[in-house]
Design an enzyme around this catalytic site. Sequence first.
Site, PDB file in Angstrom:
ATOM      1  N   ARG A 114       2.914 -10.163   1.341  1.00 51.33           N
ATOM      2  CA  ARG A 114       3.753  -9.087   1.863  1.00 51.33           C
ATOM      3  C   ARG A 114       4.462  -8.412   0.686  1.00 51.33           C
ATOM      4  NH1 ARG A 114       4.284 -13.400   5.247  1.00 51.33           N
ATOM      5  NH2 ARG A 114       3.686 -13.020   7.416  1.00 51.33           N
TER       6      ARG A 114
ATOM      7  N   HIS B 238       2.244  -2.339   3.936  1.00 51.24           N
ATOM      8  CA  HIS B 238       1.531  -3.429   4.604  1.00 51.24           C
ATOM      9  C   HIS B 238       0.013  -3.219   4.560  1.00 51.24           C
ATOM     10  CE1 HIS B 238       2.977  -7.043   6.391  1.00 51.24           C
ATOM     11  NE2 HIS B 238       2.177  -6.949   7.430  1.00 51.24           N
TER      12      HIS B 238
END
Length: 180
Positions: A40, A128
């Site tokens: 992430r 993302h």
Amino acid sequence: MNFVQPIRDQETIDAIKEFLMKRSHRNYMMFVLGINTGLRIQDILKLRVRDVNGEYLVMTEMKTDKRKIIEINPLLKREIKRYTAGQQEDDYLFPSRQGGNRPIKRDMAYKIMKTAAKKFGLVDIGTHTLRKTFGYHMYQKTKDITLVQTLLNHSDKAITMRYIGMDQDTMNAAMRRFGL
């Protein structure tokens, strides 16, 4: 939060790499690290040079508080070595240009991704996208959804399939074959 897509096409990935490298080695490296690890963005931005100097990247994920060990693949290892030459062990891997030893912020990472997306006419792209691109291509190479689920720390295979965009790919393919 907007729903983002993986970058499915290898030629587009290569073009984005080239585009980012011409603009900034830091931005290029953020992209390459993200699509090669599946981390992430919040975990990517907190990395320091010392975290990526070995065979493995060992860290605790911010979201899950789980320990994660990632073997650094040869391509990524080569890029890290080139990128970190001359940097200090305590330096953030992706330093802010604002001075001090601080990493760029998430909004800057988002701007970097949006600039690349605009250049290549991509929609539904954000930070993302790096993680989803990793998952999508890992699945394409291995066809092992359990492996991808584990790598992404997901609780269910169906979630992983939807997350990496495979559900959308399946629906698109079905619609192309459909006709009454």
